[in-house]
Design a protein around this motif. Structure first.
Motif, PDB file in Angstrom:
ATOM      1  N   ARG A  84      92.535  71.871  56.319  1.00  0.00           N
ATOM      2  CA  ARG A  84      92.593  72.782  55.179  1.00  0.00           C
ATOM      3  C   ARG A  84      93.168  74.133  55.611  1.00  0.00           C
ATOM      4  O   ARG A  84      92.622  74.804  56.483  1.00  0.00           O
ATOM      5  N   LEU A  99      94.401  77.690  50.948  1.00  0.00           N
ATOM      6  CA  LEU A  99      93.522  77.085  49.943  1.00  0.00           C
ATOM      7  C   LEU A  99      92.204  77.844  49.830  1.00  0.00           C
ATOM      8  O   LEU A  99      91.393  77.549  48.964  1.00  0.00           O
ATOM      9  N   ASN A 100      92.003  78.799  50.727  1.00  0.00           N
ATOM     10  CA  ASN A 100      90.800  79.623  50.653  1.00  0.00           C
ATOM     11  C   ASN A 100      91.142  81.052  50.252  1.00  0.00           C
ATOM     12  O   ASN A 100      90.479  82.001  50.668  1.00  0.00           O
ATOM     13  N   SER A 142     100.981  67.463  53.564  1.00  0.00           N
ATOM     14  CA  SER A 142     101.303  68.662  52.781  1.00  0.00           C
ATOM     15  C   SER A 142     102.717  68.489  52.261  1.00  0.00           C
ATOM     16  O   SER A 142     103.676  68.547  53.030  1.00  0.00           O
ATOM     17  N   THR A 153      98.498  69.078  48.414  1.00  0.00           N
ATOM     18  CA  THR A 153      97.719  68.522  49.528  1.00  0.00           C
ATOM     19  C   THR A 153      96.566  67.695  48.953  1.00  0.00           C
ATOM     20  O   THR A 153      96.298  67.760  47.750  1.00  0.00           O
ATOM     21  N   PRO A 154      95.869  66.946  49.807  1.00  0.00           N
ATOM     22  CA  PRO A 154      94.718  66.169  49.315  1.00  0.00           C
ATOM     23  C   PRO A 154      93.630  67.063  48.723  1.00  0.00           C
ATOM     24  O   PRO A 154      92.789  66.588  47.960  1.00  0.00           O
ATOM     25  N   GLU A 155      93.626  68.334  49.065  1.00  0.00           N
ATOM     26  CA  GLU A 155      92.583  69.225  48.547  1.00  0.00           C
ATOM     27  C   GLU A 155      93.122  70.237  47.545  1.00  0.00           C
ATOM     28  O   GLU A 155      92.497  71.258  47.299  1.00  0.00           O
ATOM     29  N   GLY A 156      94.292  69.956  46.997  1.00  0.00           N
ATOM     30  CA  GLY A 156      94.819  70.822  45.957  1.00  0.00           C
ATOM     31  C   GLY A 156      96.145  71.474  46.328  1.00  0.00           C
ATOM     32  O   GLY A 156      96.662  71.280  47.423  1.00  0.00           O
ATOM     33  N   TYR A 160      98.785  74.798  46.731  1.00  0.00           N
ATOM     34  CA  TYR A 160      98.829  76.235  46.998  1.00  0.00           C
ATOM     35  C   TYR A 160     100.283  76.692  47.008  1.00  0.00           C
ATOM     36  O   TYR A 160     101.203  75.878  47.106  1.00  0.00           O
TER      37      TYR A 160
END
Ligand SMILES: Cc1cc2nc3c(=O)[nH]c(=O)nc-3n(C[C@H](O)[C@H](O)[C@H](O)COP(=O)(O)OP(=O)(O)OC[C@H]3O[C@@H](n4cnc5c(N)ncnc54)[C@H](O)[C@@H]3O)c2cc1C
Lengths: 70, 541
Positions: B12, B16-17, B147, B165-168, B170
């Protein structure tokens, strides 16, 4: 006995592929008959440019032998 | 054992943060080209973010032949010794027509080069070694797997990328974006750019098999092979007892059917006889020889297969892409560090389009030779092949691939006018030639390992005046004495003098990519400075 004079070593330097490609391109779109005519013109022109009948005749014999049916 | 594809996990990113990155260079695609570019930039201190939509190295070996020039570039990047150690070094090629050998060549050029003419090494190893190397630069290379670049917005001073990405998603900003995303380039699509050039209808079956055999490390190529009804076949050895087999299938072949192992097996058995083998990879290709009209589009630059694509005969795809990197990295780095004007990037277009055109021309001609379109073309080919057995000239007209050679950049913008005082050696635009040296400690080493990524003045006999801050290496005949603070190397076997036409007192100005920018029989610091300014584009208007 005549001395062999035809040079069959590669003499086109870095341009062998250019010459081959130009030849093929020249035949593009021609019928078989037209292609044969183009080849005839080429051979006559190059033979004349060579200017050495003995070499031309030797080349004719060598090329002809390769086709067989002698 | 078969090659084990290591999976690289998604990590990550800070983006994404809520902590967005601004990258000096965003590289899209971690194939050989993107990876090599990230390493080259890192060696120059330039940071990059490298995105790849996958999570592993190349599936299937794809590129196998890597040329001497590529190995020299990989050596500069610090990966060549691993590749040469693992790879199969080869130099002999044999050409068969039906069941007769009509011609063979030996690529072993002259002695006195660190690297062989070619090695065979599966693309997955090349990528693996490059990834390992990239990990040596954790501060400079931010390698992000899984990505995928899905959109970009362009501005005059950079690019904003949308990354999935798999987590959203950006957004990531970059000063430059280099598209190394391969033949189906997303970036090319997003910019609405197409390829110009030729496509070939002919289908080729390409497979890798694993087999214990004592075939020599040679390239074997057949026209009208006795064991296969198609027009041509190729057999080439790779490490780990893997062999590449290419079989020409004709334009009508159905790729779905041909790809089935039960159909591939008998074709292979016809070649290798009753030796047991395992099929490692099967693919059916048609080939194209095409490129983008321009590789530089504002702050978006294309390199490798995203910019140009060739048929594999001649091994010019991957090798051409690595030469793109060699040409691009120092230019981008110089611009990023404000050491050069931004206009330098235009010369990447100029120089690498020349390279791409050379690769396209040669690959297209080889492919044409394998796939005659008209009756007359078939007759010419048939007779060239038939004569090749007895007439030496005809062998050189037979074309089963013209193997990748570095491109000459002579008479292009960056190179200064040649000094007519030289009788031989390397004209401006030539890639430097390697040669053995002996350093001041008495160790044998290689000249190209001394030309590492910056401008270098190579002088002969004695040091010459150079502009402030420019490195100099002086080639001398006798033992190299560096006590006065000048770096000298001994011309170990006299080959540098021979290859560079090194007149005492003369000097070459070498570019950061080991190409000759200028040379002078009677160099002065001023002439050298002018030649450097010409390259960097910083001269006063
Ligand atoms: C059968 C065959 C044989 C060959 N033999 C040779 C040879 O012997 N020698 C040689 O030099 N060349 C050879 N080639 C050519 C060589 O494989 C290619 O030129 C080379 O892979 C190009 O490298 P690249 O990095 O430009 O692209 P690729 O290797 O295609 O890498 C592109 C990368 O970008 C990633 N990507 C794509 N889209 C996105 C996106 N939107 N976001 C993030 N990542 C993305 C892909 O997943 C991939 O990892 C051969 C090719 C084939 C097919």
């Amino acid at each position: 006995m005549s001395e062999a004079k035809l040079d069959t070593s590669f003499r086109l330097g870095t341009r062998g592929d250019d010459v081959y490609a130009a030849l093929i391109a020249a035949h593009d779109g021609l019928s078989a008959d037209e292609s044969a005519r183009l080849n005839a013109r080429l051979v006559l022109m190059l033979a004349n440019h060579l200017g050495d009948a003995a070499i031309v005749i030797e080349a004719i014999e060598r090329a002809r032998a390769g086709i067989g049916k002698l | 054992m078969r090659y084990q594809h290591q999976r690289f996990p998604f990590v990550r990113p800070p983006d994404l943060n809520g902590r967005p990155t601004r990258a000096p260079v965003l590289i899209v695609g971690a194939g050989p080209v993107g990876l090599a570019l990230a390493v080259d930039l890192a060696l120059r201190g330039v940071k990059s973010v490298l995105l790849d939509d996958g999570d592993t190295v190349s599936v299937g070996s794809r590129a196998i032949c890597w040329s001497k020039r590529t190995l020299e570039i990989f050596d500069r990047l610090g990966v060549a010794s691993r590749m040469v150690a693992k790879g199969v070094t080869w130099r002999v090629g044999r050409l068969f027509h039906r069941d007769k050998e009509v011609y063979n060549f030996d690529l072993l050029p002259e002695p006195g080069h660190k690297h062989p003419a070619f090695i065979n090494l599966q693309q997955y190893y090349v990528e693996e070694y490059l990834i390992d190397r990239a990990r040596d630069f954790p501060e400079l290379i931010d390698l992000r797997f899984k990505s995928k670049l899905v959109d970009i917005e362009r501005a005059n001073d950079g690019v904003t990328a949308d990354v999935e990405t798999p987590e959203g998603h950006y957004r990531l900003e970059a000063d430059w974006l280099v598209a190394c995303d391969g033949v189906r380039s997303t970036v090319r699509g997003l910019l609405g750019l197409g390829f110009v050039g030729r496509t070939f209808e002919e289908r080729f079956l390409i497979t890798d098999i694993k087999m214990k055999a004592d075939f020599p490390s040679e390239r074997w190529f057949w026209f009208e092979p006795p064991f296969h009804s198609g027009q041509s076949a190729l057999l080439h050895k790779q490490p780990d007892d893997v062999y590449r087999i290419d079989l020409q299938l004709g334009p009508e072949a159905d790729p779905e059917v041909e790809r089935r192992p039960e159909n591939v097996r008998p074709r292979i058995e016809a070649i290798v006889g009753d030796r047991p083998f395992e099929i490692d990879w099967i693919s059916v290709y048609t080939f194209q020889c095409r490129r983008l009209e321009r590789f530089v589009h504002g702050r978006v630059v294309f390199a490798g297969d995203s910019a140009h694509i060739v048929s594999p005969f001649g091994a010019r795809g991957g090798n051409g892409g690595i030469q793109d990197v060699d040409n691009l990295a120092w230019k981008l780095a110089a611009i990023a560090k404000s050491e050069a004007s931004e206009s330098l990037i235009a010369t990447y277009d100029e120089e690498r389009i020349r390279g791409a055109d050379e690769n396209i021309l040669n690959s297209a001609r080889s492919t044409s030779f394998m796939t005659p379109k008209s009756q007359m073309e078939r007759i010419f080919r048939e007779e060239a092949l038939a004569m090749a057995a007895t007439e030496p000239f005809a062998r050189r007209l037979v074309n089963s691939g013209r193997l990748s050679l570095p491109c000459l950049l002579d008479r292009l913008s960056l190179q200064s006018e040649d000094d007519p005082g030289f009788l031989g050696g390397l004209a401006p635009g030539s890639p430097c030639l390697d040669a053995p040296i002996i350093d001041n400690l008495g160790n044998r080493a290689w000249l190209l390992n001394e030309i590492l990524g910056h401008f270098l003045v190579l002088s002969f006999g004695h040091p010459v005046d150079v502009p402030h801050g420019v490195a100099q290496l002086t080639v001398v005949d006798g033992p190299a004495d560096c006590a006065d603070g000048h770096t000298r190397v001994q011309d170990a076997d006299g080959l540098i003098a021979q290859r560079y036409g090194g007149i005492p007192g003369a000097a070459y100005l070498l570019r950061p990519d080991q190409h000759v920018a200028a040379r002078f029989v009677k160099p002065t610091a001023e002439k050298i400075a002018t030649a450097i300014e010409r390259v960097l584009g910083l001269e006063a208007a």
